[in-house]
Design an enzyme around this catalytic site. Sequence first.
Site, short mmCIF file in Angstrom:
data_model
loop_
_atom_site.label_atom_id
_atom_site.label_comp_id
_atom_site.label_asym_id
_atom_site.label_seq_id
_atom_site.Cartn_x
_atom_site.Cartn_y
_atom_site.Cartn_z
N GLU A 161 -0.10 -24.53 18.12
CA GLU A 161 -0.99 -24.59 19.39
C GLU A 161 -2.71 -25.61 19.26
OE1 GLU A 161 -1.24 -20.00 19.59
OE2 GLU A 161 -0.19 -20.43 21.87
N GLY A 170 -0.69 -20.66 16.41
CA GLY A 170 -1.36 -21.06 17.03
C GLY A 170 -2.22 -22.27 16.20
N ALA A 215 -2.04 -17.92 13.91
CA ALA A 215 -2.96 -16.80 13.46
C ALA A 215 -3.16 -16.47 12.48
CB ALA A 215 -2.80 -16.17 14.74
N GLU A 226 6.29 -16.64 18.22
CA GLU A 226 5.52 -15.55 18.12
C GLU A 226 6.52 -14.47 18.54
OE1 GLU A 226 4.26 -18.54 18.86
OE2 GLU A 226 2.29 -18.55 18.79
C1 3H9 Z 1 0.77 -16.35 16.56
O1 3H9 Z 1 0.33 -17.59 15.17
C2 3H9 Z 1 -0.62 -16.04 17.27
C3 3H9 Z 1 -1.20 -16.85 18.64
O2 3H9 Z 1 0.33 -17.68 19.34
C4 3H9 Z 1 -2.30 -16.74 19.00
C5 3H9 Z 1 -2.93 -15.85 18.97
C6 3H9 Z 1 -4.65 -15.49 19.91
N1 3H9 Z 1 -0.74 -14.66 8.84
O3 3H9 Z 1 7.08 -16.51 4.42
P1 3H9 Z 1 5.80 -16.87 2.86
C7 3H9 Z 1 1.70 -14.84 4.13
S1 3H9 Z 1 0.97 -15.00 15.78
C8 3H9 Z 1 -0.87 -13.78 7.20
O4 3H9 Z 1 6.70 -15.67 2.21
P2 3H9 Z 1 7.32 -19.24 2.93
C9 3H9 Z 1 2.57 -14.23 3.65
O5 3H9 Z 1 3.13 -12.76 4.37
C10 3H9 Z 1 1.88 -16.11 14.16
N2 3H9 Z 1 -0.31 -14.42 6.71
O6 3H9 Z 1 6.10 -17.92 3.11
C11 3H9 Z 1 2.92 -13.63 2.09
O7 3H9 Z 1 1.79 -13.40 1.89
P3 3H9 Z 1 2.73 -12.30 0.33
C12 3H9 Z 1 2.77 -17.50 14.51
C13 3H9 Z 1 0.79 -15.20 6.53
O8 3H9 Z 1 7.14 -20.09 2.64
C14 3H9 Z 1 2.49 -16.08 1.86
O9 3H9 Z 1 1.81 -16.04 3.62
N3 3H9 Z 1 3.20 -17.44 12.96
C15 3H9 Z 1 1.64 -15.50 7.89
O10 3H9 Z 1 8.64 -17.81 2.61
C16 3H9 Z 1 3.89 -17.00 2.21
O11 3H9 Z 1 4.58 -16.44 2.97
C17 3H9 Z 1 4.23 -16.92 12.31
O12 3H9 Z 1 4.57 -16.17 13.21
C18 3H9 Z 1 0.42 -15.55 8.95
N4 3H9 Z 1 0.50 -16.52 10.20
O13 3H9 Z 1 6.99 -18.91 4.38
C19 3H9 Z 1 4.48 -18.25 11.13
N5 3H9 Z 1 2.56 -16.41 7.18
O14 3H9 Z 1 2.85 -13.60 -0.33
C20 3H9 Z 1 4.50 -16.56 10.15
C21 3H9 Z 1 2.81 -15.89 6.42
O15 3H9 Z 1 1.20 -11.33 0.36
N6 3H9 Z 1 5.39 -17.76 8.66
N7 3H9 Z 1 1.83 -15.12 5.64
O16 3H9 Z 1 4.17 -12.16 0.59
C22 3H9 Z 1 5.87 -17.75 8.55
O17 3H9 Z 1 6.68 -17.82 9.26
C23 3H9 Z 1 6.15 -18.70 7.01
O18 3H9 Z 1 5.56 -17.73 6.50
C24 3H9 Z 1 6.52 -19.95 6.52
C25 3H9 Z 1 6.19 -20.12 5.15
C26 3H9 Z 1 7.98 -20.47 7.21
C27 3H9 Z 1 5.34 -21.12 7.32
#
Ligand code: 3H9
Length: 696
Positions: free
Chosen positions: A105, A102, A63, A125
């Site tokens: 999901e 998400g 999400a 999450e």
């Molecule tokens: C969820 O899904 C809830 C659902 O179950 C239910 C909903 C109803 N959203 O980490 P990076 C940005 S909760 C918005 O440096 P990497 C991040 O801030 C979510 N922005 O890259 C950064 O911005 P900036 C569950 C996001 O290659 C840029 O993207 N998912 C999101 O080292 C690059 O990110 C997670 O918890 C996001 N979801 O790592 C996954 N994700 O460049 C969270 C990233 O401006 N994400 N950004 O600083 C991660 O773990 C890592 O970002 C990922 C890539 C492994 C994907």
Amino acid sequence: MNKPVVSYQLQNQLGIIHIDNPPVNALSHPVRAGIMSALALAAKDTSLALLILCRGRTFIAGADITEFGKPPLEPHLPDVITAIESSPKPVVAALHGNALGGGLEVALAAHYRCSVATTKLGLPEVKLGLLPGAGGTQRLPRVVGVEAALDMMTSGTPISAHKARELGLVDEVLEGELESTATDYANRLIAEGAPVRATGAQRADAPDSADFYDQYRSKISRKSRGQIAPGFIIELAELATHTDIDEGQAVERERFIECRNSPQASAMQYVFFAERATGKLGDIPKDTPVLPVQSVAVIGAGTMGGGIAMCLANAGIPVTLVETQQEFLDRGMATIKKNYATSVKRGRFSQEQADAFLANFSGTTNYADIGDVDIVIEAVFENMDIKKEVFAKLDASCKPGCILATNTSYLNVDEIAATTNRPQQVIGAHFFSPANVMKLLEVVRTEKTSPEVVQTFMKLAKKIGKIPVAVGVCNGFVGNRMLKGYARQAQLLLLEGASPEQIDQAMQTWGMAMGPIAVGDLAGLDIGYRSRRDQGIESRSVKESALADTLVEMERLGQKSGAGYYRYDAQTRERQSDPEVASLIENIAAQLNVKRREINDSEIVERLVLALVNEGAAILKEGIAARPSDIDIVYLNGYGFPAWRGGPMYYADTLGLDIVIDKLNALKALTGDPCWEPSALILEISEASMTLGSLN
Ligand code: 3H9
């Protein structure tokens, strides 16, 4: 016009839904709406199956976290997920990069999942103070079983595509280019007449053992003390074994909203962005050149040097270990090999990976051999004279552009830099022990370190899997300088009447990974003892170290000698209270005229945590840390501060700075200790009715 983030196209009998929402294809509102529109188009055309594919570096990573806290916009993600699963035509999800939260999901709602081998799949999450809120708690147990689902959801740790294949989460691991192999796979399913296969239609199998959930709950309550989401996740996984998907999802939604509105979720989402902010240095332009790093040398093959070298080698960087004698080099390499063998045994790396990492190592006892490396990281004994000697040799032997880094936890890096002819190329690198495990790295900028060198080192730190935080020069930098005041309070509390057990228990219950007394025993009491003597402080001359000095002189060095503040079982290392220490504390308190009294747990927590807050604010005021969130990241990743409390600076804001000031003043009145004088920054910010967070 903006490019649509979701597009739909019919390719023969296959309807392809492309998602293109950089950087990580998060499920922002336009993506959710776009998927719904694509499903509506597909319902009316001649497609026989649908394929969900993402452009860019990853499948959907979850999400959109930036939308949390804003008014929700329809369609909600659970509705999109239900629409995917209800599609009358089989839906295939093709995964690459990260299929997280998400994103997974969405994939779970699809009827078939294929993936390239490098994909990571997970429901992280819990790390954001949440639980999977779009059917993940209900579908994952149905696909992989309750235990494996709980392991994934309560840890938040992603699994590999191969592991996912073993668990039945991925149907096919693709070999080759994503789009063409995924299209082939989907067309094959069409040719075979593969049916719609809705995960939600079945129930998850109940675990065999009757007390499975009780056991799992007690394991998790130890691991994620104080967090609310893991308990809900267990409840929801159990529900998946005996309710219909709609009913399960309704309860999941309620619990998700409860978590989403909790202070824990706000704190942990703050941490997510704080961690990513550390790399952004306001005074260094984004386009500052990053110097190429093809090879690195590490001086010292001891525990620290070996650990640092392993991080480099694991990231594919050739690393030369430098020691004074072949014997030390051999010993260091033997330890490194042993560490890799243990990792292979534990399944962390394959044998091939470990062999490839080892191939990146070389060793020498001659500084002339490292004349061409791009960076040297010195990791010798923490002593200014020795470090200066090493730096003089490095300055003479290394090529002019080479960056010289010193791994130090306290020493003045400006002073070390001044001994070289290239102070602009010198930087501090405070790794935490064990260096191959701990993610935090304080990157110490001196007065003269050049922007290119800072930028290059920060980039290298990220490449080797660290969370780098840039800090300035002062004794102990950010982390250890704050620790000093924290540990000092723990010692004073011991003399004033609290027991080691009470202090450790109070801090652990509050959320710290370990109490401060137990940490002292783990680190070894001799380290502080030696450092005090190095600084010319006489043994037992200072109230807050009198007890520790006495223990060391009794050869009670902590865990490594079997006794420190506690006693340790030789076999199990389990700690036991020691009445001898209790009476020793009483004697020392009497000698130092410290009046003993009953101390309650809340005073312990308040004194320890406020000591961190007050010093953290002083550090900010001096510009040693660039922003409050950097201090929080240091404390969360280096000192076991609970993420769900956001870090000491964030916590101060949640208390309210006026309350912090009142409490500091009350402690000053109670103890007469000048350390409780509220920091100037806290007074200024409170006066302006602002928060520390506003400085981020
Ligand atoms: C969820 O899904 C809830 C659902 O179950 C239910 C909903 C109803 N959203 O980490 P990076 C940005 S909760 C918005 O440096 P990497 C991040 O801030 C979510 N922005 O890259 C950064 O911005 P900036 C569950 C996001 O290659 C840029 O993207 N998912 C999101 O080292 C690059 O990110 C997670 O918890 C996001 N979801 O790592 C996954 N994700 O460049 C969270 C990233 O401006 N994400 N950004 O600083 C991660 O773990 C890592 O970002 C990922 C890539 C492994 C994907």
